[in-house]
Design an enzyme around this catalytic site. Structure first.
Site, PDB file in Angstrom:
ATOM      1  N   GLU A 166     -19.031 -29.433  24.340  1.00 21.93           N
ATOM      2  CA  GLU A 166     -18.258 -28.855  25.203  1.00 21.93           C
ATOM      3  C   GLU A 166     -16.652 -28.839  24.570  1.00 21.93           C
ATOM      4  O   GLU A 166     -15.176 -29.501  24.847  1.00 21.93           O
ATOM      5  CB  GLU A 166     -17.778 -30.905  25.398  1.00 21.93           C
ATOM      6  CG  GLU A 166     -18.987 -31.518  25.639  1.00 21.93           C
ATOM      7  CD  GLU A 166     -19.099 -32.671  26.251  1.00 21.93           C
ATOM      8  OE1 GLU A 166     -17.650 -33.353  25.989  1.00 21.93           O
ATOM      9  OE2 GLU A 166     -19.721 -33.465  26.928  1.00 21.93           O
ATOM     10  N   GLU A 369     -26.695 -34.431  25.122  1.00 21.00           N
ATOM     11  CA  GLU A 369     -26.322 -35.939  25.623  1.00 21.00           C
ATOM     12  C   GLU A 369     -26.127 -36.303  27.037  1.00 21.00           C
ATOM     13  O   GLU A 369     -26.565 -36.065  27.935  1.00 21.00           O
ATOM     14  CB  GLU A 369     -24.341 -36.028  25.161  1.00 21.00           C
ATOM     15  CG  GLU A 369     -24.150 -35.728  23.830  1.00 21.00           C
ATOM     16  CD  GLU A 369     -22.157 -35.591  24.166  1.00 21.00           C
ATOM     17  OE1 GLU A 369     -21.296 -36.837  24.924  1.00 21.00           O
ATOM     18  OE2 GLU A 369     -21.709 -35.438  22.757  1.00 21.00           O
TER      19      GLU A 369
HETATM   20  C1  BGP Z   1     -18.642 -36.138  25.757  1.00 19.94           C
HETATM   21  C2  BGP Z   1     -18.205 -36.750  24.045  1.00 19.94           C
HETATM   22  C3  BGP Z   1     -19.036 -38.017  23.461  1.00 19.94           C
HETATM   23  C4  BGP Z   1     -18.848 -38.638  24.119  1.00 19.94           C
HETATM   24  C5  BGP Z   1     -19.187 -39.088  25.449  1.00 19.94           C
HETATM   25  C6  BGP Z   1     -18.765 -39.970  26.218  1.00 19.94           C
HETATM   26  O1  BGP Z   1     -18.066 -35.628  26.728  1.00 19.94           O
HETATM   27  O2  BGP Z   1     -18.741 -34.838  23.706  1.00 19.94           O
HETATM   28  O3  BGP Z   1     -17.957 -37.304  22.631  1.00 19.94           O
HETATM   29  O4  BGP Z   1     -17.680 -39.521  23.998  1.00 19.94           O
HETATM   30  O5  BGP Z   1     -18.838 -37.766  26.487  1.00 19.94           O
HETATM   31  O6  BGP Z   1     -17.801 -40.143  26.997  1.00 19.94           O
HETATM   32  P1  BGP Z   1     -16.320 -40.864  27.078  1.00 19.94           P
HETATM   33  O7  BGP Z   1     -16.653 -41.239  25.254  1.00 19.94           O
HETATM   34  O8  BGP Z   1     -14.898 -40.510  27.083  1.00 19.94           O
HETATM   35  O9  BGP Z   1     -16.843 -42.125  27.784  1.00 19.94           O
END
Ligand code: BGP
Length: 468
Positions: A166, A369
């Site tokens: 990201e 993801e």
């Molecule tokens: C993505 C990231 C992860 C993870 C996920 C969930 O953007 O790559 O690292 O954290 O989101 O989001 P959050 O943790 O902000 O709820």
């Protein structure tokens, strides 16, 4: 309910990152990264004042966690190497850091798990941030050195490599929207960082190709990039201005990276708007077009959580003088995950698949993801068994898998799926607020792991490839 079958060679796995799981933030020669520094300087910025230090204590639990992944039907997972652990301040290998990753990759192989390795997950080493971080071109060179050292060290152990996770998030969250340390409000700084990260990516891929030519990598190794492609939508009956908002939103967040990884360049219309219309100064050098050409990768990952819905902004600039391209558009039919404030729209992954099929037909990708984080999940426990009852997680994943299956049927080159946060982990400033896992981590009981109700469902799907 209809049954969908995913191809037999479609892979299931889990995604996680070094800084969110490992812990051991200051042992074995590990240097501070910006998460550690922010935790030290201002712990109140983190939910419940839980900083970066322990992650989910993976360094102490990794053997059990790997066995757990295997028992849940996974045969692969992604994590990241922490730059601040692998290298010292001179850019040389830190032997203790390297030993940890060698051990992790060895144990993964023993558990029957293939490791996908990402090199950078929002974890800038602090000493490099103090030299300008992504605003300084020299840090791009330092990143290329780091990437090459990692390829040389682990090239015979790891097949699947990724330069960044990201890459848009740090420019946005650190420099533009003031969410993460150093909490700036400057679109100019964000553009500088975004441009330099693109250069760093291309330099990293070039070093990877060099390592391949030198015979350092496994024969079937691949390099890629992982992005949070949020398909962009606007109103059903858009005005010219809505469509312009859509162009820039999609251009900065999606096309920027898709063009970089498939064509080795940045989208000309976006660059023109930034530089000619908005007066943004990009840190471009005369030979950069050649540098960026190396950015073409072998495949990509798409992190998909939510769509991006935009409309024309009501003003041209915000209170800090930054240009406004778009405002959020609230779709009347939207369904929300209220814990995270993200819309749930499973069809978005299908639309991304069709966009790739039509505009980047050669590009192979996987869902790197996808997941749902729920606040105060401990309230959903069965009083007798103390197991978290999380049927909403099954619904979320099932609905996304169904749209993935439909996309594959309609010609999308999607080859696998990684669930984010299969075992609950530390999530940046939100710390442990929203739990994503199919497996609970009990912070009050020495980070003990306990499968949630949904884990049985996941195992069945991962091993049968049947979604129902
Ligand atoms: C993505 C990231 C992860 C993870 C996920 C969930 O953007 O790559 O690292 O954290 O989101 O989001 P959050 O943790 O902000 O709820």
């Amino acid at each position: 309910m209809a049954t969908y079958v995913l191809p037999q060679d479609f892979f299931f796995g889990a995604a996680m990152s070094g800084p969110q799981t490992e812990g051991g933030w200051n042992i074995g020669g590990k240097l501070e990264n910006l998460w550690d520094t922010w935790s030290i300087e201002d712990i109140s910025s983190f939910y419940n004042q839980v900083g970066s230090y322990v992650g989910n204590d993976f360094m102490h639990h990794y053997k059990d966690d790997l066995a757990l992944l295997e028992s849940l039907g996974m045969n692969n997972y992604r994590t990241s190497i922490q730059w601040s652990r692998l290298l010292d301040e001179n850019g040389e290998i830190n032997p203790e850091g390297a030993a940890w990753y060698h051990e992790l990759f060895r144990a993964s192989k023993e558990a029957g798990l293939e490791v996908f390795v990402n090199l950078y997950h929002f974890d800038m080493p602090t000493y490099l941030f103090r030299r300008g971080g992504w605003e300084n071109r020299e840090v791009c060179e330092a990143y290329a050195n780091y990437a090459y050292k990692a390829f040389c060290e682990f090239g015979q152990e790891v097949r699947f490599w990724f330069t960044f996770n990201e890459p848009i998030v740090e420019p946005e969250n650190r420099y533009w929207h003031s969410m993460w340390y150093p909490q700036h409000h400057s679109f100019q700084e964000a553009c500088t960082a975004q441009y330099n990260i693109s250069i760093a990516h291309a330099l990293g891929v070039a070093r990877y190709r060099q390592a391949v030519a030198e015979g350092r990598m496994l024969p079937d190794a691949r390099i890629g990039m992982i992005c949070n492609f949020s398909p962009s939508y606007t109103k059903d009956d858009p005005s010219e201005a809505d469509l312009e908002a859509l162009r820039m939103n999609d251009g900065l967040t999606n096309r920027w990276w898709l063009d970089l990884v498939t064509k080795g360049c940045l989208p000309a219309d976006v660059i023109k708007t930034l530089t000619e219309d908005l007066g943004i100064v990009l840190p471009a050098r005369p030979y950069d077009a050649d540098v960026l050409k190396d950015g073409v990768v072998d495949w990509i990952g798409c992190n998909y959580y939510q769509p991006s819905r935009v409309q024309a902004p009501s003003r041209t600039h915000d209170e800090w003088g930054n240009p406004l391209f778009a405002e959020p558009y609230v779709w009347p039919e939207r369904v929300m995950n209220e814990s995270r404030g993200w819309e749930i729209y499973p069809k978005g992954i299908y639309d991304f698949g069709m966009k790739c099929k039509n505009e980047y037909p050669e590009l192979e990708w996987y869902v790197s993801e996808n997941g749902i984080g729920i606040e105060r999940e401990y309230l959903n426990k069965d009083p007798k068994t103390q197991q978290v009852i999380d049927d909403y997680r099954v619904d979320f994943v099932r609905d996304h898998l169904i749209w993935i299956a439909k996309a594959i049927e309609d010609g999308a080159k999607c080859v696998g799926y990684h669930y984010w946060g299969l075992i609950d982990n530390w999530s940046w400033a939100n710390a442990y607020k929203n739990r994503y896992g199919f497996v609970e981590v009990d912070l009050m009981e020495n980070y003990e792991r306990r499968p949630k109700k949904s884990a049985a469902w996941l195992t069945k799907v991962a091993t049968s490839h049947v979604v129902e």
